[in-house]
Design an enzyme around this catalytic site. Structure first.
Site: not given
Ligand code: PLP
Length: 382
Positions: A148, A176, A198, A234, A321
Site C-alpha cells: 500500500n 491494493q 473502497h 445481515t 491507517c
Molecule cells: N490491506 C491493505 C494492503 C490495505 O491497503 C488496506 C487499507 O488501506 C487494508 C488491508 C484494509 O482494508 P479495509 O480498509 O477495507 O479494512
C-alpha cells in the site's frame, strides 16, 4: 481553491454516477434473509455481485465470502487458522498492512516469524524457503500482492508454488492490487485472497475473502448463519451493491494502467530534477503503476503533507491507517532505509481520472515547499 486528490491507495473516491445508480437500485430493499419480494430483491443483488466478482477473478461464486472490508477478511484467515490448527505456525511479510501484522502479533506474539524483504521491497525467497523447511507443522504464510505504501508487487505465483511444495497455506492480501492491475492467479493460486471494495470505488465498509481452500474454520462472527455460516450478520446490501456497480468500471480502469504509469514516471522525472538526491522507494522492483513513494532528505513527511493540504493536494505520509499518528513507516524501515529518509517519506497515488495538469500543479506546489525548507535550513545554519 481547487482540491486535487492524489491518495487513491487510501481510498478511491466514490463516483457520483455510482451514488445515483445505488440510490435508484436499493431504494426499496428489504433484509436479504426475508422470503418476501423485498428480501428476494436484496438477495438477488448480493448474489449478482458475487457472480460478477467471481467472473472477474476466475473463481466460482461459492468461494466468495462478503465481509466488512480488508481488515475483517485478514482477521478471518489468521484467527481461523490460529484456532483450528494444532501448533499453528505462521510467517508474515515484514511490510504487511497493520491488519495482518497486528493480528499476527496479537495471536502469535514472540513466535511470529517475520519474513524480511530485500532492499527492493520484494520478499527474500531464500528466507521463506528456510522457514518452510524448518517448520515442523504445515504453516500459514501471509504475503501481500502489492504494498500500500510503495506499490511493490510480490511474485505471488512463485511464492504459492514454493509454499504448496511444503504442504503449507498461502494467504494473499490483494487489497491494493485489486482494480489497479490485472490479478494473475494462475494454476498455483493462494489459498485465501483478501479484497476491499473502497479501493475500487465502492462504498467503504465492504470487502471479500476468497477461499480457494475449503474454508472449514469456525466463523469469526457468529449469529444468524449468513454467508453459509461463514460470516453472520445481515448483509451490507448497499455496500455489496456498490461493489457490484464499481465492478462495471473495473476493466476500463485497469486498461488505463500504462497511461497512469506514464504520468507517474513523468512525476518522478520532474521531482528528480528539483532534488537530484531524492529517493524513490521500490523503484528497483515491479510496482503498481499509480504509486510513487519518495523522500527528500531532511524534509519531514508532516511538513509536506500539511503544506500540500494547505495548497489543496491530498496525499499521504506512510499508510492511511497510520496517518494522523505520523509514525515512521515500518515498510520503508524494513527495506533498510536510513532514518533521515524514512522520516521524510510521502506517498502520492494516482487514479484513472488523474490528469497531467494535476500532476504539473502538484510538482509546482511540492517545489515551493522544498525550496522554502531549503531556505529555512540555510538561514538556520547562518
Ligand atoms: N490491506 C491493505 C494492503 C490495505 O491497503 C488496506 C487499507 O488501506 C487494508 C488491508 C484494509 O482494508 P479495509 O480498509 O477495507 O479494512
Amino acid at each position: 481553491m481547487k482540491q486535487i486528490y492524489l491518495d487513491y491507495n487510501a481510498t478511491f473516491p466514490t463516483r457520483t454516477e455510482l451514488f445515483q445508480k445505488l440510490l435508484q437500485n436499493t431504494a426499496s430493499y428489504g433484509n436479504p434473509s426475508s422470503i418476501h419480494s423485498f428480501g428476494r430483491k436484496a438477495r438477488q443483488t448480493i448474489e449478482d455481485t458475487r457472480h460478477k466478482l467471481a467472473k472477474k477473478l476466475h473463481v466460482t461464486p461459492d468461494k466468495i465470502i462478503f465481509t466488512s472490508g480488508g481488515t475483517e477478511a485478514n482477521n478471518m484467515v489468521l484467527k481461523g487458522f490460529f484456532r483450528e490448527t494444532v501448533n499453528p505456525n505462521i510467517a508474515v511479510l515484514a511490510t504487511e498492512h497493520p491488519s495482518v501484522l497486528q493480528t499476527a502479533t496479537f495471536l502469535w506474539g514472540q513466535s511470529l516469524h517475520l519474513l524480511p524483504v530485500l532492499k527492493s521491497g520484494v520478499v527474500d525467497l531464500n528466507h521463506l524457503e528456510d522457514f518452510l523447511q524448518n517448520s515442523k507443522t504445515p504453516s500459514l504464510v501471509s504475503i501481500m500482492y502489492a504494498n500500500n505504501e510503495t506499490g511493490v508487487i510480490q511474485p505471488i505465483a512463485e511464492i504459492a508454488s514454493l509454499v504448496h511444495r511444503y504442504q503449507s497455506l498461502l494467504h494473499c492480501d490483494a487489497v491494493q492490487a485489486f482494480g489497479k492491475i490485472p490479478l494473475h492467479f494462475k494454476d498455483d493460486r493462494p489459498d485465501f485472497i483478501t479484497l476491499s471494495g473502497h479501493k475500487i470505488g465502492a462504498l467503504q465498509g465492504v470487502g471479500a475473502l476468497i477461499c480457494l481452500n475449503n474454508f472449514s474454520y469456525e466463523a469469526l462472527v457468529i449469529g444468524g448463519g449468513q454467508e453459509k455460516g461463514r460470516r453472520s450478520g445481515t448483509e451490507n446490501v448497499l455496500g455489496v451493491s456498490s461493489l457490484g456497480l464499481a465492478l462495471d468500471s473495473y476493466d476500463n480502469d485497469i486498461s488505463k494502467e500504462s497511461q497512469i504509469r506514464e504520468l507517474r514516471d513523468y512525476l518522478e522525472a520532474k521531482l528528480l530534477k528539483i532534488d537530484p538526491t531524492i529517493m524513490f522507494f521500490g523503484k528497483d522492483a515491479e510496482r503498481l503503476p499509480n504509486t510513487c513513494s519518495f523522500a527528500s532528505s531532511g524534509l519531514l513527511s508532516e511538513t509536506q503533507v500539511i503544506g500540500l493540504d494547505l495548497e489543496g493536494f491530498a496525499i499521504s505520509a506512510g499508510s492511511a491507517c497510520s496517518s494522523g499518528k505520523t509514525k515512521r513507516s515500518h515498510v520503508i524501515c524494513a527495506m533498510g532505509t536510513c532514518e533521515i529518509y524514512a522520516n521524510a517519506a510521502i506517498r502520492v497515488s494516482l487514479g484513472p481520472d488523474t490528469t497531467q495538469d494535476e500532476i504539473d500543479a502538484f510538482i509546482k506546489a511540492w517545489e515551493k515547499i522544498y525550496l522554502h525548507n531549503s531556505e529555512s535550513k540555510k538561514e538556520a545554519r547562518g
